[in-house]
Scaffold this motif. Structure first.
Motif, short mmCIF file in Angstrom:
data_model
loop_
_atom_site.label_atom_id
_atom_site.label_comp_id
_atom_site.label_asym_id
_atom_site.label_seq_id
_atom_site.Cartn_x
_atom_site.Cartn_y
_atom_site.Cartn_z
N ALA A 1 0.85 -1.20 0.00
CA ALA A 1 0.00 0.00 0.00
C ALA A 1 0.88 1.24 0.00
CB ALA A 1 -0.92 0.00 1.22
N ASN A 2 1.98 1.20 0.77
CA ASN A 2 2.89 2.35 0.82
C ASN A 2 3.70 2.47 -0.47
OD1 ASN A 2 2.04 3.24 3.32
ND2 ASN A 2 3.46 1.92 4.43
N GLU A 3 4.10 1.33 -1.03
CA GLU A 3 4.81 1.37 -2.33
C GLU A 3 3.93 2.08 -3.35
OE1 GLU A 3 7.83 -0.22 -3.43
OE2 GLU A 3 8.31 -1.05 -1.48
N ALA A 4 2.65 1.69 -3.37
CA ALA A 4 1.72 2.28 -4.35
C ALA A 4 1.58 3.78 -4.10
CB ALA A 4 0.36 1.59 -4.25
N ALA A 5 1.49 4.17 -2.82
CA ALA A 5 1.31 5.59 -2.49
C ALA A 5 2.47 6.43 -3.01
CB ALA A 5 1.16 5.76 -0.98
N VAL A 6 3.70 6.00 -2.73
CA VAL A 6 4.83 6.84 -3.15
C VAL A 6 5.02 6.79 -4.67
CG1 VAL A 6 6.01 6.90 -0.93
CG2 VAL A 6 6.55 5.05 -2.52
N LYS A 7 4.66 5.67 -5.27
CA LYS A 7 4.75 5.58 -6.73
C LYS A 7 3.75 6.55 -7.37
CE LYS A 7 5.99 1.52 -9.35
NZ LYS A 7 5.59 0.16 -9.72
N MET A 8 2.54 6.58 -6.83
CA MET A 8 1.52 7.50 -7.36
C MET A 8 2.01 8.95 -7.26
SD MET A 8 -2.01 6.02 -5.80
CE MET A 8 -2.71 4.44 -6.27
N VAL A 9 2.57 9.29 -6.09
CA VAL A 9 3.04 10.67 -5.89
C VAL A 9 4.14 11.00 -6.90
CG1 VAL A 9 4.37 12.10 -4.29
CG2 VAL A 9 2.41 10.79 -3.45
N ARG A 10 5.08 10.08 -7.07
CA ARG A 10 6.21 10.37 -7.96
C ARG A 10 5.76 10.48 -9.42
NH1 ARG A 10 11.67 7.59 -5.45
NH2 ARG A 10 11.84 9.12 -3.78
#
Ligand code: PMP
Length: 459
Positions: A120-129
């Protein structure tokens, strides 16, 4: 090690020991109990010994073990459809998404389901980047006393010592760590409220001086790294600073969500809305591996027009959708969110009593049914029994000695990183059960008291 095993253990525990890696520990120390049954606040080993679960395992079985209605929902789903790819929908996914709209912070409109908090956190930072790629703002602020997962990016987001052995291999560049609102050991040496919540102001300094900051990730109430409850000004201040600088705020509610703090999500305690909320664990009460990354509509709208580089074979797994939908019904049917708030006051009172009595208890802190008992050798100097190096060396830490003693007495307690115990019982626990577990903790704390330098002790 081997010669200490009984005949039964040779056939069970030892098989695991010889064939499995032990996570977050030095392998030679691992000697797992074999658990074959669980119900409610209890689980049972293969020798028939029953244990009360005073931490919901790692704060995930919020509904208690083996909730019948969640299991029935999963069974019914399995009878109809066990698996379908996430590019197709299921009725339970529709049902769950509709329920989430009602319980999540109201600005969070779009959902991505994966299998673990780390993802879930991997997805969050990927979305932001991806969102900020054109602006080149790729840096993520995280906090030292934090845990965000075991995968490459989430390990690097993690501030606590679990990150150290993984650096630099597999690391994820661009993470900047900042101090926490950890008032018991203020990194600035200040006292609340005179400090003016300097730890929040420091985040603004970091944003301005780093340049290229895209997001800040934080656990609204820190979990495994200390159950740090921020002073009331902290999160509103962080929200203001991040909004003013166009920095996304990611709330990692993997542990603090789902009634743990007496609200559906911990961040609600301070009336703050994050841009992204990640969660897992309590979303199914541990009945199925499922996580959620929920975003605001700006991010949602962006990915209507842009390629979203996330998805896995088991994203939005039908069994997870059924389990989560039934879990939400159970939180509501059993009034577990308000129950957590009410019982939390009682639990806190009982833990404060232990602090009064035991010189080795330096601090107790918490909210709802989410508490830490921090152990110290010396209350005046706050010197801990163990260090981060001890934690990583495989030494038996004081918190583990306490946990082992409690296990002997039939109570499971989860040890945090490095010097505290995490008290996070299933939200269905009764006051009588809290009393029983407190009794076991009271007796176990004699161990740490004995190794304590008595300076400043109140008994
Ligand atoms: N974030 C927090 C706050 C957590 O407590 C955890 C797990 N303890 C994670 C992320 C990682 O979740 P998972 O173990 O499901 O990958």
């Amino acid at each position: 090690m081997v010669q200490n095993y009984s005949a039964q253990e040779k056939t069970d525990s030892l098989v695991l020991k010889e064939t499995n890696f032990a996570g977050y520990s030095v392998g030679k120390n691992w000697k797992p109990l074999i658990i074959d049954k669980a119900e409610g606040v209890y689980f049972q080993d293969d020798q028939g010994k029953r244990y009360m679960d005073f931490s919901s395992q790692p704060a995930c079985v919020n509904l208690g073990h083996n909730n019948k209605n969640v299991i029935t929902a999963m069974r019914e789903q399995a009878d109809n459809l066990v698996y379908i790819g996430s590019f197709l929908g299921t009725p339970k996914r529709v049902e769950l998404s509709t329920k989430l709209q009602k319980i999540l912070p109201q600005n969070l409109k779009k959902y991505y389901f994966a299998n673990s908090g780390s993802e879930a956190n991997e997805a969050a930072v990927k979305m932001v980047r991806i969102f900020l790629k054109r602006e080149g703002r790729f840096k993520i602020i995280s906090r030292y006393n934090s845990y965000h997962g075991w995968t490459a990016a989430s390990t690097q987001l993690t501030g606590n010592p679990r990150r150290f052995p993984a650096e630099p291999s597999g690391s994820f560049p661009g993470v900047v760590h900042v101090p926490d609102p950890y008032c018991y050991r203020c990194p600035f040496g200040l006292k609340y409220p005179e400090c003016g919540v300097a730890c929040a102001d420091y985040v603004e300094y970091v944003i301005e001086n780093e340049g290229n900051v895209g997001a800040m990730i934080l656990e609204p109430v820190t979990g495994a790294s200390g159950v740090v409850v921020p002073p009331k000004e902290y999160l509103p201040k962080i929200r203001k600073i991040t909004s003013e600088h166009g920095v996304f705020l990611i709330a990692d509610e993997v542990m603090s969500g789902w009634g743990r703090t007496g609200e559906w999500f911990a961040i609600n305690n301070w009336g703050v809305q994050p841009d992204i909320l990640t969660t897992a664990k309590g979303i199914t009460g541990g009945h199925f591996p499922l996580s959620l990354t929920a975003t605001n509509s700006a991010i949602g709208d962006f990915f209507e027009q842009n390629w979203l580089a996330v998805s896995g074979t088991y994203s939005a797994h039908p069994l997870g959708m059924a389990a989560a939908s039934a879990a939400i019904d159970e939180y509501q049917r059993l009034n577990l969110i308000s129950r957590s708030k009410e019982l939390g006051s009682y639990l806190g009172k009982r833990l404060e009593e232990l602090k009064e009595k035991h010189p080795s208890v330096g601090d107790v802190r918490g909210i709802g049914l989410f508490w830490a008992v921090e152990l110290v050798k010396n209350r005046e100097t706050k010197e801990p029994f163990d260090s981060a190096d001890d934690y990583l060396s495989g030494k038996t830490l004081m918190v583990q000695k306490i946990a082992n003693k409690m296990l002997e007495k039939g109570v499971f307690i989860y040890t945090g990183v490095v010097s505290h115990l995490v008290v996070s019982p299933p939200l269905i626990i009764t006051t009588e059960e809290i009393d029983l577990a407190i009794e076991a903790l009271d007796e176990a704390l004699i161990l740490s008291d004995q190794e304590c330098e008595k300076v400043g002790a109140s008994s």
